[in-house]
Design an enzyme around this catalytic site. Sequence first.
Site, PDB file in Angstrom:
ATOM      1  N   GLU A   1       3.082  -3.866   8.344  1.00 59.06           N
ATOM      2  CA  GLU A   1       1.900  -4.331   7.605  1.00 59.06           C
ATOM      3  C   GLU A   1       0.690  -3.814   8.357  1.00 59.06           C
ATOM      4  OE1 GLU A   1       1.453  -8.638   7.102  1.00 59.06           O
ATOM      5  OE2 GLU A   1      -0.714  -8.365   7.067  1.00 59.06           O
TER       6      GLU A   1
ATOM      7  N   ARG B   1      -8.483  -3.724   8.665  1.00 61.74           N
ATOM      8  CA  ARG B   1      -9.541  -4.301   9.508  1.00 61.74           C
ATOM      9  C   ARG B   1     -10.312  -3.258  10.276  1.00 61.74           C
ATOM     10  NH1 ARG B   1      -6.036  -9.270  12.051  1.00 61.74           N
ATOM     11  NH2 ARG B   1      -5.148  -9.828  10.053  1.00 61.74           N
TER      12      ARG B   1
ATOM     13  N   THR C   1      -4.427  -7.930   5.051  1.00 64.99           N
ATOM     14  CA  THR C   1      -5.836  -8.348   5.021  1.00 64.99           C
ATOM     15  C   THR C   1      -6.524  -7.928   3.721  1.00 64.99           C
ATOM     16  OG1 THR C   1      -5.778  -7.678   7.379  1.00 64.99           O
ATOM     17  CG2 THR C   1      -7.762  -8.748   6.611  1.00 64.99           C
TER      18      THR C   1
ATOM     19  N   LYS D   1       3.466 -15.488   2.363  1.00 61.34           N
ATOM     20  CA  LYS D   1       3.125 -15.484   3.785  1.00 61.34           C
ATOM     21  C   LYS D   1       2.562 -16.865   4.115  1.00 61.34           C
ATOM     22  CE  LYS D   1      -0.295 -13.193   6.779  1.00 61.34           C
ATOM     23  NZ  LYS D   1      -0.702 -11.846   7.215  1.00 61.34           N
TER      24      LYS D   1
HETATM   25  C1  3PG Z   1      -2.298 -11.579  10.742  1.00 60.83           C
HETATM   26  O1  3PG Z   1      -3.168 -10.794  10.548  1.00 60.83           O
HETATM   27  O2  3PG Z   1      -1.427 -11.832   9.909  1.00 60.83           O
HETATM   28  C2  3PG Z   1      -2.339 -12.286  12.029  1.00 60.83           C
HETATM   29  O3  3PG Z   1      -3.599 -12.149  12.598  1.00 60.83           O
HETATM   30  C3  3PG Z   1      -1.311 -11.870  12.997  1.00 60.83           C
HETATM   31  O4  3PG Z   1      -1.286 -12.904  13.849  1.00 60.83           O
HETATM   32  P1  3PG Z   1      -0.946 -12.747  15.395  1.00 60.83           P
HETATM   33  O5  3PG Z   1      -1.926 -11.763  15.945  1.00 60.83           O
HETATM   34  O6  3PG Z   1      -1.145 -14.128  15.952  1.00 60.83           O
HETATM   35  O7  3PG Z   1       0.476 -12.275  15.485  1.00 60.83           O
END
Ligand code: 3PG
Length: 209
Positions: A41, A45, A69, A129
Amino acid sequence: MADATSALHVSPVIPVVTIADPQHAVPVARALVAGGISIIELTLRTDTALESLKRIANEVPDILVGAGTILTPAQADAAMAAGAQFLVSPGVTPALLDHMLQLDVPVLPGVATVGEVMAVLERGLTAMKFFPAGPAGGPDYLAAIGAPVPAVQFCPTGGISLASAPDYLSLANVTCVGGSWLTPRAAVEGEDWQEITRLAREAAGLPRG
Ligand code: 3PG
């Protein structure tokens, strides 16, 4: 084929990856594949995320590449144009869901409350999710909502590590988890592909419940 159930079955962990330099995109994806993780994924960003997505989609056929995102319909369209094979959003709005469901691609919407789970279920999606998994209640919360909404399979993401992943993966309503720990920034920017392969191999070996 909007439901993302099949994507949840690819690997026990979906690496959530942020890449600033598109030159790193293909080596990161190949390093994950070498460690046995064949899904990624890629978060939208960075300004260059779509270019990275395009490169992985074109040059690493062994990995299923999704865009994460996704906040707006325009971002969903841009991700599709770049070659995204699934779309992930951190949360849901009716307008974003309407739009993503018109696209010919699996959609993994983010939910954190039972009401949101029910709203997504109403649209016919059973793969979601759970975000942000740790702060939103962790494994205890997911176990509790398994009774009223047993049809839903979750990919909890947010605050999960190699050490805490088994607490989620042992649950009946969790198929895989998501996390950024497989691709630490220092390893990506330091071009330490072996380290990413090592982290991927550890994650690929996690047992599912
Ligand atoms: C995401 O974007 O789904 C999360 O920010 C990932 O979370 P983590 O950095 O705590 O694994």
